[in-house]
Write an enzyme that holds these catalytic residues in place. Structure first.
Site, short mmCIF file in Angstrom:
data_model
loop_
_atom_site.label_atom_id
_atom_site.label_comp_id
_atom_site.label_asym_id
_atom_site.label_seq_id
_atom_site.Cartn_x
_atom_site.Cartn_y
_atom_site.Cartn_z
N ASP A 14 0.86 -1.18 0.00
CA ASP A 14 0.00 0.00 0.00
C ASP A 14 0.90 1.23 0.00
O ASP A 14 1.67 1.45 0.93
CB ASP A 14 -0.87 -0.04 1.26
N ASN A 28 -5.75 13.19 -10.70
CA ASN A 28 -6.47 13.63 -11.91
C ASN A 28 -6.21 15.13 -12.08
O ASN A 28 -5.67 15.78 -11.18
CB ASN A 28 -7.96 13.30 -11.84
N GLY A 36 -9.45 5.53 -6.13
CA GLY A 36 -8.22 4.74 -6.24
C GLY A 36 -7.14 5.21 -5.29
O GLY A 36 -7.40 5.58 -4.14
N VAL A 37 -5.92 5.21 -5.79
CA VAL A 37 -4.77 5.55 -4.95
C VAL A 37 -4.85 7.01 -4.51
O VAL A 37 -4.42 7.38 -3.41
CB VAL A 37 -3.45 5.22 -5.69
N ASP A 38 -5.44 7.87 -5.33
CA ASP A 38 -5.61 9.29 -5.03
C ASP A 38 -6.46 9.46 -3.75
O ASP A 38 -6.06 10.15 -2.80
CB ASP A 38 -6.31 9.95 -6.23
N THR A 121 -3.29 2.64 -14.53
CA THR A 121 -3.75 1.26 -14.71
C THR A 121 -5.01 0.93 -13.91
O THR A 121 -5.46 -0.20 -13.89
CB THR A 121 -2.65 0.24 -14.30
N GLY A 122 -5.58 1.94 -13.24
CA GLY A 122 -6.84 1.74 -12.52
C GLY A 122 -7.99 2.16 -13.41
O GLY A 122 -8.15 1.65 -14.52
N TYR A 124 -8.32 4.63 -15.24
CA TYR A 124 -7.94 5.22 -16.52
C TYR A 124 -7.70 4.16 -17.60
O TYR A 124 -7.53 4.49 -18.77
CB TYR A 124 -6.70 6.12 -16.36
P1 ADP Z 1 -5.60 5.99 -12.60
O1 ADP Z 1 -6.78 6.91 -12.59
O2 ADP Z 1 -4.29 6.68 -12.94
O3 ADP Z 1 -5.83 4.74 -13.37
P2 ADP Z 1 -6.10 4.56 -10.03
O4 ADP Z 1 -5.92 5.08 -8.64
O5 ADP Z 1 -7.50 4.21 -10.46
O6 ADP Z 1 -5.41 5.66 -11.03
O7 ADP Z 1 -5.16 3.30 -10.24
C1 ADP Z 1 -3.76 3.36 -10.38
C2 ADP Z 1 -3.11 2.14 -9.77
O8 ADP Z 1 -2.97 2.35 -8.36
C3 ADP Z 1 -3.91 0.84 -9.95
O9 ADP Z 1 -2.99 -0.18 -10.38
C4 ADP Z 1 -4.45 0.57 -8.54
O10 ADP Z 1 -4.60 -0.83 -8.30
C5 ADP Z 1 -3.33 1.14 -7.70
N1 ADP Z 1 -3.64 1.49 -6.28
C6 ADP Z 1 -4.84 1.81 -5.70
N2 ADP Z 1 -4.66 2.06 -4.36
C7 ADP Z 1 -3.33 1.92 -4.10
C8 ADP Z 1 -2.49 2.02 -2.94
N3 ADP Z 1 -2.99 2.37 -1.74
N4 ADP Z 1 -1.15 1.79 -3.08
C9 ADP Z 1 -0.62 1.47 -4.29
N5 ADP Z 1 -1.33 1.34 -5.41
C10 ADP Z 1 -2.67 1.56 -5.33
#
Ligand code: ADP
Length: 174
Positions: A14, A28, A36-38, A121-122, A124
């Site tokens: 994480d 974004n 997601g990660v944001d 890769t989420g 987007y």
């Molecule tokens: P994007 O909009 O750029 O695709 P996302 O947040 O939807 O961004 O996904 C980007 C990547 O981050 C994905 O591979 C997702 O599985 C991953 N992700 C989501 N939460 C976390 C976290 N806490 N730590 C690391 N990677 C994460």
């Protein structure tokens, strides 16, 4: 065998828990938080991150795809969050690969040690295998030309990205 010089490490975990000088957020263009990660970074890091993002927005009106900005990391164990905006995957013929590579380069330009997720890769929708190849190749190319950054961590939340990134790094080191 690892090549000499700065090290690229692929981790499973994480991003919000990674102790690093800086972690890279897949943000974004509004810079005002998302899913997601944001969402995870803003939740764990607290409101200080959003306050700085708002100031950046007031100054420059958000962040373009392929660009990056840096803020405090608030309560995270990192010192800084680098927010970069990945391209939305739209079939691959709209400059997506070049934009994704630019995200890694700009982010690396902004700080000295990083934990970095698999940008785009989420939601987007960037194909994970193509994104992993870009992440490793761009990071490796960037590290070759400098001596400031000692260690880059590519942090996968899921097993698939972890395997793909490892595959790319192993191929590069063979
Ligand atoms: P994007 O909009 O750029 O695709 P996302 O947040 O939807 O961004 O996904 C980007 C990547 O981050 C994905 O591979 C997702 O599985 C991953 N992700 C989501 N939460 C976390 C976290 N806490 N730590 C690391 N990677 C994460």
């Amino acid at each position: 065998m690892n090549p000499p010089g700065p090290k690229i490490e692929i981790l499973r975990g994480d991003l919000t828990k990674i102790p690093a000088d800086a972690v890279v957020n897949a943000a974004n263009s509004s810079l005002l938080g998302g899913g997601g990660v944001d969402g995870a970074i803003h939740r764990a890091g607290g409101s200080e991150i959003l306050e700085e993002c708002r100031k950046i927005v007031a100054r420059q009106g958000g962040c373009k795809t392929g660009e990056a900005v840096i803020t405090t990391a608030g309560r995270l164990s990192a010192k800084y969050v680098i927010h970069t905006v990945g391209p939305v995957w739209n079939g691959g013929t709209h400059g997506e690969a070049q934009k994704l590579a630019q995200c890694y380069t700009r982010s690396l330009e902004l700080a000295a040690e990083h934990g970095c997720p698999a940008i785009s890769t989420g939601v987007y929708g960037f194909p994970k295998d193509k994104a992993a190849a870009i992440a490793v190749a761009t990071t490796a190319r960037f590290l070759e030309g400098q001596t400031v950054i000692e260690h880059v961590m590519l942090v996968s939340f899921d097993e698939e990205n972890y395997q793909l990134l490892n595959h790319e790094l192993n191929a590069l080191q063979r």
